[in-house]
Structure formats: structure tokens, C-alpha cells
Design an enzyme around this catalytic site. Structure first.
Site, PDB file in Angstrom:
ATOM      1  N   ARG A  15     -12.119   6.974  -1.024  1.00  0.00           N
ATOM      2  CA  ARG A  15     -12.357   5.686  -0.349  1.00  0.00           C
ATOM      3  C   ARG A  15     -11.413   5.515   0.830  1.00  0.00           C
ATOM      4  O   ARG A  15     -11.736   4.803   1.772  1.00  0.00           O
ATOM      5  CB  ARG A  15     -12.128   4.523  -1.325  1.00  0.00           C
ATOM      6  CG  ARG A  15     -13.184   4.393  -2.385  1.00  0.00           C
ATOM      7  CD  ARG A  15     -12.935   3.140  -3.197  1.00  0.00           C
ATOM      8  NE  ARG A  15     -12.675   2.021  -2.295  1.00  0.00           N
ATOM      9  CZ  ARG A  15     -11.963   0.956  -2.609  1.00  0.00           C
ATOM     10  NH1 ARG A  15     -11.430   0.831  -3.792  1.00  0.00           N
ATOM     11  NH2 ARG A  15     -11.775  -0.005  -1.736  1.00  0.00           N
ATOM     12  N   ASP A  45       0.809  -1.224   0.000  1.00  0.00           N
ATOM     13  CA  ASP A  45       0.000   0.000   0.000  1.00  0.00           C
ATOM     14  C   ASP A  45       0.844   1.277   0.000  1.00  0.00           C
ATOM     15  O   ASP A  45       0.284   2.379  -0.076  1.00  0.00           O
ATOM     16  CB  ASP A  45      -0.962   0.009   1.206  1.00  0.00           C
ATOM     17  CG  ASP A  45      -2.141  -0.925   1.004  1.00  0.00           C
ATOM     18  OD1 ASP A  45      -2.315  -1.449  -0.107  1.00  0.00           O
ATOM     19  OD2 ASP A  45      -2.905  -1.136   1.969  1.00  0.00           O
TER      20      ASP A  45
HETATM   21  C1  UD1 Z   1      -5.651  -6.099   2.514  1.00  0.00           C
HETATM   22  C2  UD1 Z   1      -5.796  -4.600   2.619  1.00  0.00           C
HETATM   23  C3  UD1 Z   1      -5.157  -3.918   1.409  1.00  0.00           C
HETATM   24  C4  UD1 Z   1      -3.708  -4.371   1.250  1.00  0.00           C
HETATM   25  C5  UD1 Z   1      -3.611  -5.894   1.241  1.00  0.00           C
HETATM   26  C6  UD1 Z   1      -2.174  -6.390   1.267  1.00  0.00           C
HETATM   27  C7  UD1 Z   1      -7.869  -4.357   3.859  1.00  0.00           C
HETATM   28  C8  UD1 Z   1      -9.310  -3.975   3.846  1.00  0.00           C
HETATM   29  N1  UD1 Z   1      -7.216  -4.298   2.681  1.00  0.00           N
HETATM   30  O1  UD1 Z   1      -6.348  -6.516   1.335  1.00  0.00           O
HETATM   31  O2  UD1 Z   1      -5.191  -2.502   1.634  1.00  0.00           O
HETATM   32  O3  UD1 Z   1      -3.214  -3.893   0.009  1.00  0.00           O
HETATM   33  O4  UD1 Z   1      -4.255  -6.434   2.408  1.00  0.00           O
HETATM   34  O5  UD1 Z   1      -1.497  -5.881   2.346  1.00  0.00           O
HETATM   35  O6  UD1 Z   1      -7.310  -4.661   4.902  1.00  0.00           O
HETATM   36  N2  UD1 Z   1      -5.180 -13.941  -2.197  1.00  0.00           N
HETATM   37  C9  UD1 Z   1      -5.578 -15.135  -2.776  1.00  0.00           C
HETATM   38  N3  UD1 Z   1      -6.664 -15.786  -2.253  1.00  0.00           N
HETATM   39  C10 UD1 Z   1      -7.362 -15.304  -1.194  1.00  0.00           C
HETATM   40  C11 UD1 Z   1      -6.952 -14.090  -0.606  1.00  0.00           C
HETATM   41  C12 UD1 Z   1      -5.855 -13.435  -1.130  1.00  0.00           C
HETATM   42  O7  UD1 Z   1      -4.960 -15.604  -3.735  1.00  0.00           O
HETATM   43  O8  UD1 Z   1      -8.326 -15.931  -0.760  1.00  0.00           O
HETATM   44  C13 UD1 Z   1      -4.005 -13.213  -2.735  1.00  0.00           C
HETATM   45  C14 UD1 Z   1      -4.377 -11.840  -3.291  1.00  0.00           C
HETATM   46  O9  UD1 Z   1      -4.812 -11.935  -4.632  1.00  0.00           O
HETATM   47  C15 UD1 Z   1      -3.072 -11.086  -3.137  1.00  0.00           C
HETATM   48  C16 UD1 Z   1      -2.491 -11.662  -1.851  1.00  0.00           C
HETATM   49  O10 UD1 Z   1      -3.143 -12.914  -1.645  1.00  0.00           O
HETATM   50  O11 UD1 Z   1      -2.222 -11.388  -4.219  1.00  0.00           O
HETATM   51  C17 UD1 Z   1      -2.689 -10.804  -0.613  1.00  0.00           C
HETATM   52  O12 UD1 Z   1      -4.027 -10.381  -0.537  1.00  0.00           O
HETATM   53  P1  UD1 Z   1      -4.766 -10.056   0.836  1.00  0.00           P
HETATM   54  O13 UD1 Z   1      -3.793  -9.972   1.958  1.00  0.00           O
HETATM   55  O14 UD1 Z   1      -5.909 -11.009   0.993  1.00  0.00           O
HETATM   56  O15 UD1 Z   1      -5.357  -8.613   0.557  1.00  0.00           O
HETATM   57  P2  UD1 Z   1      -6.692  -8.053   1.122  1.00  0.00           P
HETATM   58  O16 UD1 Z   1      -6.944  -8.683   2.449  1.00  0.00           O
HETATM   59  O17 UD1 Z   1      -7.757  -8.104   0.084  1.00  0.00           O
END
Ligand code: UD1
Length: 419
Positions: free
Chosen positions: A398, A306
Site C-alpha cells: 500500500r 509514521d
Molecule cells: C495522515 C496520514 C498518515 C499519518 C497521519 C498522522 C495520509 C493519507 N495519511 O492520516 O499516514 O499517520 O496523518 O500523521 O496523509 N482524529 C480525530 N478526528 C478526526 C480526524 C482525526 O479524532 O476527524 C484523530 C485521529 O484518530 C488521530 C489524530 O487525530 O488520533 C491524527 O489523525 P490524522 O492527522 O487525521 O490522520 P490521517 O489524516 O488519517
């Protein structure tokens, strides 16, 4: 559509306060679903994503009251609907955070599948796999996740990949599961610790948040509490970058520097002078040009994805060449094309960006594509020669509370143009 018009060239000076963290607040609002009593949240940032989360809870039957101190009282007793409709989920992926609490408290949830988004496909398979391991049955129908469970049962779950909202979703669900849940390969972001503290204040029994293993002993129910949202480390980091690129001298109050150690290390590498207290960070930039810094994004405690777009702007102006590797999201370089239109020299190949520092940036009309990309365009506008007009700023609203007011207070010259 509203736009921001930035007249570049001001040197930022002064003191501002950090707002509450969006990424801490969103899971806490979702977690109120677990409570049998009213919950009071203080210091919520005034942001579109927070409004969307309240709209979502409201659409399920929650009552939300705001008092004169801007504290929110949330009552989720006996929600009528256990559904997150596509209209809301499509505007905010974090809507998925209501899945775990709904299944744990009501035994059912219907959540629209979040689609792709600008920064990558962002699937939710880790959330669903873990919820199944807690005993939920899950099916995907007509673009919706349908989950059911008579009673979730604690177990040991190793996440297939590190996910912030996935860890939060399952931590919340496990609070009301029967027995003990042990989560490994979890996210360790400060917001995970915040959520665990908040849930514990409601009577949950969680230990280990912020480490590699989180242990949750299931309890029968959660009670109400009053809780103040901690400061937003990414907002603070963004304003610190603004000070570096404008040769500024600023202080940010209300932020614990331990929340952004890696970011501060990198800011020091640029040549900025940083001093901290327990709840403030001051930054002074005396160098004519920042030194280039190499960055590899990764889950906490490593450098946050971020903050990647904002650091691209420091490097764009730096005295030399730098490399950025984005390892968290597959398509988080949408800002680069726009930055190059402002005179930056950045080449992207896969997840690797090579940035050659240039002498100056020039104002242009540019388009925001996602939240942090829009921040980088505003930053570039601050140090560009001439005027920059940033379109599609609903992305910035946002996640940044009153961004132009805070920057103008520090001496910037930014006007919000009506649509
Ligand atoms: C959260 C933050 C976001 C930040 C991100 C990474 C919130 C509301 N948002 O997003 O600001 O940029 O963490 O620090 O807290 N992934 C999968 N499968 C899943 C879940 C994730 O493949 O079920 C992958 C995603 O595509 C990505 C990576 O894992 O490549 C990390 O994503 P994730 O940590 O889940 O991000 P968010 O929780 O959506």
C-alpha cells in the site's frame, strides 16, 4: 497471500532514488475533482493506495489515461456518481478525501463511513464539523456520510484537533466556497504545503499552508495543470533506518532533507553520520551498535508517527534502554509483539514503550498488521540472524514502491514468495 522472505545479515551500501509520496499524491488525486479541465500528475508512486484512489474516481465516472512516460491525465468533468462505496473506503481510509471536493463542486457527496482500523478508531468528526461550518448539511445514514450544500460559504474554522487529511479536505472544499475561509489549529505537514501549491497551480488562492493559519479565498472554478508529486519523506526515512541497523553506507537521491529534520536529528543521535544536499541524504553508520534514542511522536514539525515503528528496531538493537511515546494514534504498537518474537525486549504500557537493547535479533515467521508495522518487520529481518518470513505484505504494498527491489539493490537478500 504473498510473503517476503528475508535472509538477514547484509550490510546495505549504494544509492537509490526516492519515489513520489503517497500522502501527497492521494489528496492531489482527490483535488482533481475540483478542476474543470484535465490535470496531469507525474511521478506518481506505483502503490496499491494510488490504484484504490483511481478506482474510486473511476467508479464515479472520471477518465484516467496513462501515457508512455507513466504520467496520468485525469478528467473528472461531470462525474456521474458522487459516492464512495464501502468496498473501496474499507480498504483505504484516505477515500474520505473526496468528501470536500465533491460537496464543493457538485453540492453533494455520499461517502461510506470509514470503520476502525488496526492503529486505532480514527474518526472523521473534525472533517465533518468543519464542513458543516462551511455550510454543508450532513447526516449519517446506513453507514454512509451524506453531505449537501447549495454553495459553501467561507468562514473562520478552528479544528478541534490537528488532522492531516481533515485539513486537506477542508482546504480543498474552501477553494470553491463563496468568500474567505480562515483555518486554524491546522496540520503543518509538508504534504499540506504540497497540496496548497498544487491547488494554487490550478487557480486557487491559498496562503499560509505550513503555518498555524491557512487562508483560502474562494474562486469560481479551478483549471487544469501539470504537477509532479514530491518525494516520500517516510520512504526515505525508512531506508535510512535500514542503513543504521545494517551498519550501512547509503545515499538517497531526490529527497529534500528539510522534510525530515526531526528524523535526521534522531538518526544523528543514534551515532550515524549524515550529509545532505538540497535533494539528497547520505548516511553512514560506523558504530557497532546504535545509541538508544527517546522519541515522542506528534504532528509536524515534531517526530512523525509514521516513523515510530521503524525507530523501534533501531532501539531494539541499541546499546542501552530507550523510551517511545506514541501520542498521535492510540494503538500503534501492533508490531511490538512480532518484534519480541524475533528476540526484541520491548514492554508496552498504554502509549509508552520501554525498549531494552539486545545483542541480536533472530529470524522468525511474522505477520504484518499495518503499513508502517510491516516496514519495521522487514527492517528487523534485515539485521536478524537467519531467515524471516513476513506474511500479509499487502500492507507494505500500500505504501512502499518495490521495497524488496530497492533494498536488494542496496545489497539485501529478499525474495517475494508467491501466494
Ligand atoms: C495522515 C496520514 C498518515 C499519518 C497521519 C498522522 C495520509 C493519507 N495519511 O492520516 O499516514 O499517520 O496523518 O500523521 O496523509 N482524529 C480525530 N478526528 C478526526 C480526524 C482525526 O479524532 O476527524 C484523530 C485521529 O484518530 C488521530 C489524530 O487525530 O488520533 C491524527 O489523525 P490524522 O492527522 O487525521 O490522520 P490521517 O489524516 O488519517
Amino acid at each position: 497471500m504473498e510473503k517476503l522472505l528475508i535472509n538477514g545479515g547484509a550490510c546495505l551500501k549504494g544509492t537509490i532514488s526516492c519515489s513520489g509520496a503517497k500522502n501527497a499524491a492521494l489528496p492531489m488525486i482527490a483535488a482533481t475533482i475540483l478542476s474543470d479541465e484535465n490535470v496531469v500528475l507525474k511521478n506518481l508512486p506505483y502503490l496499491q493506495d494510488i490504484t484504490t484512489m483511481f478506482e474510486l474516481l473511476g467508479s464515479m465516472g472520471a477518465e484516467i489515461l496513462l501515457n508512455e512516460n507513466m504520467d496520468f491525465t485525469i478528467s473528472t468533468n461531470e462525474l456521474k456518481e458522487k459516492e464512495a462505496r464501502y468496498e473501496l473506503v474499507k480498504t483505504m481510509r484516505a477515500s474520505i478525501l473526496v468528501l470536500g471536493p465533491l460537496v464543493a463542486k457538485y453540492g453533494e457527496a455520499r461517502i461510506a463511513l470509514p470503520g476502525g482500523c488496526a492503529i486505532g478508531t480514527r474518526p472523521v468528526n473534525f472533517h465533518l464539523d468543519a464542513l458543516e461550518q462551511l455550510g454543508a448539511s450532513i447526516s449519517l445514514k446506513n453507514g454512509y456520510i451524506e453531505a449537501r450544500a447549495k454553495k459553501l460559504k467561507g468562514t473562520s474554522i478552528k479544528f478541534d484537533g490537528v488532522t492531516v487529511t481533515g485539513t486537506e479536505n477542508i482546504m480543498m472544499a474552501a477553494c470553491l466556497a463563496e468568500g474567505t475561509t480562515i483555518l486554524t489549529n491546522v496540520a503543518k505537514e509538508p504534504e499540506i504545503i504540497d497540496l496548497a501549491q498544487f491547488l494554487n497551480a490550478m487557480g486557487a488562492k491559498i496562503t499560509g499552508a505550513g503555518t498555524d493559519e491557512i487562508i483560502i479565498e474562494g474562486v469560481k472554478g479551478l483549471h487544469g495543470t501539470e504537477y509532479s508529486i514530491p518525494a516520500d519523506r517516510i520512504e526515505a526515512g525508512t531506508y535510512l533506518v535500514a542503513a543504521v541497523i545494517t551498519k550501512g553506507d547509503i545515499k538517497i537521491n531526490g529527497i529534500n532533507p528539510k522534510r525530515l529534520t526531526k528524523v535526521l536529528d534522531k538518526l544523528v543521535e543514534t551515532g550515524a553520520k549524515i550529509t545532505t544536499t538540497n535533494d539528497s541524504i547520505s548516511l553512514k553508520m560506523d558504530l557497532e551498535k546504535p545509541k538508544p534514542v527517546d522519541i515522542t511522536t506528534a504532528p509536524f514539525p515534531e517526530f512523525p508517527t509514521d516513523m515510530q515503528a521503524q525507530f523501534s528496531v533501531i532501539n531494539a538493537l541499541a546499546d542501552g534502554v530507550s523510551n517511545i511515546y506514541e501520542t498521535v494514534f492510540e494503538n500503534r504498537y501492533m508490531h511490538i509483539q512480532e518484534l519480541n518474537r524475533m528476540g526484541c525486549d520491548i514492554q508496552v504500557s498504554g502509549n509508552h514503550a520501554v525498549i531494552k537493547g539486545v545483542d541480536s535479533l533472530y529470524g522468525a515467521e511474522v505477520m504484518a498488521t499495518d503499513l508502517r508495522a510491516s516496514a519495521s518487520l522487514i527492517l528487523a529481518g534485515l539485521c536478524a540472524k537467519g531467515k524471516t518470513k513476513v506474511d500479509r505484505i499487502y500492507h507494505i504494498d500500500r505504501g512502499y514502491e518495490r521495497i524488496e527491489e530497492k533494498l536488494n539493490y542496496l545489497g539485501a537478500n529478499i525474495t517475494r514468495l508467491p501466494s
